[in-house]
Design a protein around this motif. Structure first.
Motif, mmCIF file in Angstrom:
data_model
loop_
_atom_site.group_PDB
_atom_site.id
_atom_site.type_symbol
_atom_site.label_atom_id
_atom_site.label_comp_id
_atom_site.label_asym_id
_atom_site.label_seq_id
_atom_site.Cartn_x
_atom_site.Cartn_y
_atom_site.Cartn_z
ATOM 1 N N GLY A 291 0.834 -1.205 0.000
ATOM 2 C CA GLY A 291 0.000 0.000 0.000
ATOM 3 C C GLY A 291 0.863 1.247 0.000
ATOM 4 N N LYS A 292 0.170 2.365 0.077
ATOM 5 C CA LYS A 292 0.859 3.661 -0.046
ATOM 6 C C LYS A 292 1.803 3.894 1.132
ATOM 7 C CE LYS A 292 -0.134 8.511 -0.814
ATOM 8 N NZ LYS A 292 -1.057 9.593 -0.546
ATOM 9 N N LYS A 293 3.014 4.351 0.816
ATOM 10 C CA LYS A 293 4.021 4.582 1.865
ATOM 11 C C LYS A 293 3.798 5.953 2.499
ATOM 12 C CE LYS A 293 7.688 1.677 0.079
ATOM 13 N NZ LYS A 293 9.117 1.535 -0.143
ATOM 14 N N SER A 294 4.054 6.021 3.803
ATOM 15 C CA SER A 294 3.945 7.307 4.507
ATOM 16 C C SER A 294 5.101 8.214 4.093
ATOM 17 C CB SER A 294 4.023 7.094 6.010
ATOM 18 O OG SER A 294 2.910 6.396 6.465
ATOM 19 N N LYS A 295 4.788 9.500 3.912
ATOM 20 C CA LYS A 295 5.830 10.474 3.554
ATOM 21 C C LYS A 295 6.491 10.971 4.834
ATOM 22 C CE LYS A 295 2.976 13.026 1.220
ATOM 23 N NZ LYS A 295 2.505 14.239 0.527
ATOM 24 N N VAL A 296 7.791 10.838 4.899
ATOM 25 C CA VAL A 296 8.530 11.148 6.125
ATOM 26 C C VAL A 296 9.483 12.313 5.875
ATOM 27 C CG1 VAL A 296 10.110 10.242 7.872
ATOM 28 C CG2 VAL A 296 8.423 8.723 6.826
ATOM 29 N N PHE A 297 9.492 13.246 6.829
ATOM 30 C CA PHE A 297 10.424 14.372 6.776
ATOM 31 C C PHE A 297 11.349 14.286 7.986
ATOM 32 C CE2 PHE A 297 12.439 18.200 6.047
ATOM 33 C CZ PHE A 297 12.124 19.228 6.919
ATOM 34 N N PHE A 298 12.647 14.236 7.737
ATOM 35 C CA PHE A 298 13.630 14.136 8.817
ATOM 36 C C PHE A 298 14.325 15.477 8.988
ATOM 37 C CE2 PHE A 298 16.617 12.295 11.638
ATOM 38 C CZ PHE A 298 17.836 12.902 11.374
ATOM 39 N N ILE A 299 14.401 15.980 10.219
ATOM 40 C CA ILE A 299 15.068 17.262 10.508
ATOM 41 C C ILE A 299 16.315 17.002 11.340
ATOM 42 C CG2 ILE A 299 14.867 19.548 11.569
ATOM 43 C CD1 ILE A 299 11.861 19.332 11.304
ATOM 44 N N LEU A 300 17.481 17.467 10.800
ATOM 45 C CA LEU A 300 18.731 17.378 11.567
ATOM 46 C C LEU A 300 18.996 18.672 12.323
ATOM 47 C CD1 LEU A 300 21.321 15.683 12.171
ATOM 48 C CD2 LEU A 300 22.403 16.923 10.318
ATOM 49 N N GLY A 301 18.572 19.790 11.723
ATOM 50 C CA GLY A 301 18.789 21.090 12.368
ATOM 51 C C GLY A 301 17.677 22.035 11.980
ATOM 52 N N PHE A 302 17.405 23.018 12.884
ATOM 53 C CA PHE A 302 16.282 23.916 12.650
ATOM 54 C C PHE A 302 16.698 25.255 12.054
ATOM 55 C CE2 PHE A 302 12.669 21.723 14.426
ATOM 56 C CZ PHE A 302 13.243 20.741 15.204
ATOM 57 N N LYS A 303 17.885 25.724 12.386
ATOM 58 C CA LYS A 303 18.300 27.038 11.897
ATOM 59 C C LYS A 303 19.696 26.966 11.290
ATOM 60 C CE LYS A 303 15.638 29.349 15.480
ATOM 61 N NZ LYS A 303 15.650 29.885 16.826
#
Lengths: 293, 320
Positions: free
Chosen positions: A170-182
Motif C-alpha cells: 500500500g501507499k508509503k507514509s511520507k517522512v520528513f527528517f530534521i537534523l537542524g532547525f536554523k
C-alpha cells in the motif's frame, strides 16, 4: 633584464619550489600494532561514531581516551582528547595508544595525517551512505582489533532483526527528517537515514535529492506535505512546528517525534536496526509524539 | 626608556614566548625535565611543539612586517595584509583545495589564492593609477567578492568537507604539512630582512606620494614591489596557518609606539614582536581549557578587538 621580469621570475621560482616541496612530501607509514592481544589493547577514540561501535564490539573498557562530544556515560573515568575537528595531538600521544580509531565522517584529514606521520597506528572508518557501509566499517573495526568473529556474529543478529521488519503493502507514509532547525537541515538520498526510512516502510520526502545533508526551504516542506516528521540534533525547536508548519498533515495529526542524537548520528549495526524498528513503530502509530503531555 | 632598554625588553618577551610555547601544553616541561625526556616526551617536543612554535613565530613575524609596510605605503592605520583582498583570495584558494579533497594541496592553493588577489589589484590599478584610498576600497570589494564565492562553495559543498574549510578560515597552527615549514621560515625571513633594509623607502612613501616623487622615488614601482613582497609573505603565512586576523594590524602600531616611525627600527621590532605575540596567543589557545584547543584566531581576534577599543578611546581623548 628589467625589474618586472626579475619579479616575475622570482615568483615563478618560488612557486616551483613550493610545488616541489609538496610533491616530495612522503606518504605516511602505518606501524604494526604492538599489542596484539584484545584484552590489553589501548584505544583512543576520535569521535562518538568510533566509540559506539567499539562499545558494541565489547571493547569499551579498552578505550583510554575520547572526545568531549561522546556521551557523558562513555566519558566517565576516561581522558579527554579534545574535539572532533581539532583533537589535541599531544594528549593522544601521551595516552600511548596501540591504535587510534577515527572516522572520515567527522575527523579532519589533517589530524589523521599528523598521527600517521608521528608513527601512531590509525584506523579511519569510511564515510557512511548506507547500512552496508555501517556493516563494512564494523567488520573492518573487528578485523583490526582481532575481534572479527564477534563483529560477524553481531552483524548476523542485526540482519536477522532487520529481516523481521516487513512493512505492509500500500501507499508509503511520507517522512520528513530534521537534523537542524536554523537553518532547516534535512537529508537527501545519499545517507543511511534515507535507507532507514525506506526499510521502515516510509519514503523520505527528499528522496529525489542527490545529496547527503542540505538546507531546505520551509516552503518546499509545506509543498511536499509529509505525513510524519522526526527530528534530532543539538538545537531542538519544538515550537517551530506550530509557528512555521501548522498546516502540514504531520503537525495537524500530531505525528511529530524526537529521535536520539547519538543513535541517529553515530550508528552501529545494532542501533541502525533499533532506529528502523522505531520508525516502523512511528509509521504504524505506536510511537510517542512530541505533542503528547 | 632608552632604545637599548626597549630592545632588551623585546628580547626578553621573545625568550619568554619561545620558552612558554615549548614548555607549556598538555604536559608541562620544566627546564630540568629537558634532560630526562621519555620517548613520548621527545616525540611531543620535537615533532609537535617545537615545529608549532616555529610556525607560530614566523607567521606572526611575517604578518606584522607585511602589515607595517602596507600601513606605511597606503598611509592608512587600518591597512593590513588582509585589507587588500588577500584574505578573500586565500579563503577562496583554501576552498578550492578542500574541494579537490587532498589535504596536501590546500597550503599551495591558499598561497595561489593570495597571489591571485594581489595580481588582480595590481592589474586593475595599473590601468587607472588608483589613489591609496581607492586601493583599499578595491581590496575591501575584492574581499566581499571572494567571501561570497567562498560562502557559495560552502553552501553546495559536501558537508564532510565543510569542517576542514572552517578550521583553515578561522586560523589554526596545528595541521600545516611539515615540509613547508623550513621553506616558509627561510623565505619570510629573507623577504623581511630585505624589507627592513629598504626601510628608508617606506619612510618616504609614508610622507605621501607628492613628497616621495619630489625626492625621486618611483612611487608606482616601489608600491607594486612592496605589495608583491607582502603578498608572498602572506601567501606563505596562510599556507601554514590559514587566516589569522589582527596580528598584522595591532603589532605595527605597538612597534611604532615604542620604536618610532623610522622603518629601519620598527620593522625588525615588528618581526620579533609579531612572532612573540602569536606564539603567546597560540600557547594560550592550547592551554586555556586544555586538552580542548581553541583556534588561535579566536585569541588574536579577542585581543585585537580590545586593542582597537583602547586605540579609539585614546584618539577620542586627543580630539577633546
Amino acid at each position: 633584464m628589467n625589474s618586472n621580469k626579475k619579479l616575475a621570475i622570482s615568483i615563478i621560482f618560488l612557486l616551483i619550489m613550493g610545488m616541489t616541496v609538496l610533491i616530495l612530501n612522503k606518504g605516511s607509514h602505518q606501524p604494526p600494532m604492538e599489542n596484539s592481544s584484545v584484552k590489553g589493547i589501548r584505544i583512543v577514540s576520535m569521535g562518538p561514531y568510533a566509540t559506539e561501535n567499539l562499545f558494541l564490539l565489547g571493547l569499551g573498557d579498552n578505550i583510554t581516551a575520547l572526545t568531549i562530544h561522546d556521551l557523558p556515560v562513555r566519558r566517565a573515568g576516561k581522558e579527554i582528547i579534545g574535539t572532533l575537528i581539532d583533537p589535541n595531538i599531544e594528549k593522544i600521544l601521551s595516552m600511548k595508544p596501540d591504535i587510534v580509531i577515527a572516522s572520515k565522517e567527522g575527523n579532519m584529514e589533517g589530524s589523521l595525517n599528523k598521527l600517521s606521520q608521528l608513527g601512531i597506528r590509525t584506523l579511519a572508518l569510511d564515510q557512511l551512505h548506507s547500512f552496508d557501509d555501517i556493516c563494512r566499517n564494523f567488520i573492518t573495526l573487528g578485523r583490526e582489533l582481532n575481534s572479527e568473529e564477534t563483529a560477524e556474529n553481531i552483524l548476523i543478529q542485526s540482519k536477522q532483526r532487520l529481516d523481521r521488519i516487513k512493512p505492509g503493502p500500500g501507499k508509503k507514509s511520507k517522512v520528513f527528517f530534521i537534523l537542524g532547525f536554523k537553518p532547516l537541515i534535512t537529508t537527501g538520498n545519499m545517507t543511511y537515514i534515507d535507507e532507514m526510512i525506506s526499510l521502515a516502510g516510509g519514503i523520505n520526502i527528499f528522496s529525489d535529492t542527490d545529496k547527503k545533508w542540505f538546507a531546505c526551504s520551509v516552503e518546499e516542506v509545506v509543498r511536499r506535505n509529509p505525513d510524519i516528521i522526526f527530528f534530532t540534533g543539538m538545537e531542538k525547536d519544538t515550537e517551530f512546528f506550530g509557528k512555521r508548519l501548522p498546516e502540514i498533515k504531520a503537525v495537524r495529526e500530531s505525528m511529530v517525534f524526537e529521535m536520539d542524537d547519538t543513535v541517529i548520528g553515530s550508528p552501529t549495526p545494532a542501533t541502525f536496526v533499533d532506529s528502523v524498528e522505531t520508525i516502523y513503530g512511528l509509521i504504524s502509530g505506536k510511537g510517542k509524539n512530541v505533542f503528547e503531555k | 626608556m632608552s632604545l637599548k632598554n626597549k630592545y632588551g625588553l623585546l628580547l626578553f618577551i621573545f625568550i619568554i614566548s619561545i620558552l612558554s610555547g615549548i614548555c607549556l601544553g598538555t604536559k608541562n616541561f620544566g627546564i630540568p625535565g629537558f634532560f630526562s625526556l621519555s620517548g613520548i616526551d621527545r616525540l611531543i617536543l620535537f615533532e609537535i611543539r617545537i615545529p608549532r612554535v616555529l610556525a607560530g613565530f614566523i607567521v606572526g613575524a611575517g604578518l606584522s612586517v607585511a602589515g607595517s609596510v602596507l600601513q606605511a605605503i597606503l598611509r592608512n592605520p587600518l591597512a593590513e595584509s588582509y585589507t587588500l583582498g588577500i584574505s578573500g583570495g586565500a579563503s577562496l584558494g583554501i576552498c578550492m583545495g578542500v574541494l579537490l579533497g587532498k589535504f596536501e594541496v590546500i597550503p599551495y592553493f591558499a598561497f595561489m589564492g593570495s597571489i591571485a588577489s594581489i595580481l588582480v589589484i595590481l592589474a586593475v590599478s595599473s590601468k587607472k593609477r588608483f589613489s591609496n584610498t581607492t586601493l583599499i576600497l578595491l581590496g575591501v570589494a575584492l574581499n566581499f567578492l571572494f567571501s561570497s564565492l567562498v560562502l557559495f562553495i560552502m553552501a553546495v559543498v559536501k558537508n564532510d568537507k565543510f569542517q576542514s574549510t572552517l578550521l583553515w578560515l578561522i586560523g589554526d597552527i596545528s595541521y600545516f604539512p611539515a615540509k613547508i615549514l623550513m621553506p616558509s621560515i627561510i623565505i619570510i625571513s629573507l623577504i623581511s630582512a630585505y624589507i627592513s633594509f629598504s626601510g628608508r623607502i617606506y619612510d618616504i612613501l609614508s610622507m605621501g606620494d607628492e613628497k616621495a616623487v619630489s625626492m625621486g622615488i618611483d612611487t608606482y614601482r616601489e608600491k607594486r614591489s612592496a605589495f608583491l613582497l607582502c603578498c608572498i609573505i602572506v601567501g606563505f603565512c596562510v599556507s601554514l596557518s590559514g587566516i589569522i586576523g589582527f596580528v598584522g594590524l595591532i603589532i605595527p602600531h605597538v612597534s611604532r609606539f615604542f620604536f618610532g616611525s623610522t622603518h629601519r627600527k620598527n620593522l625588525p621590532a615588528s618581526f620579533i614582536a609579531g612572532g612573540s605575540f602569536l606564539v603567546l596567543a597560540d600557547t594560550l589557545a592550547r592551554t586555556l581549557i586544555k586538552p580542548v584547543e581553541i583556534p588561535v584566531g579566536v585569541i588574536t581576534g579577542f585581543f585585537g578587538g580590545l586593542f582597537f577599543i583602547a586605540m579609539l578611546l585614546r584618539s577620542k581623548q586627543r580630539e577633546i
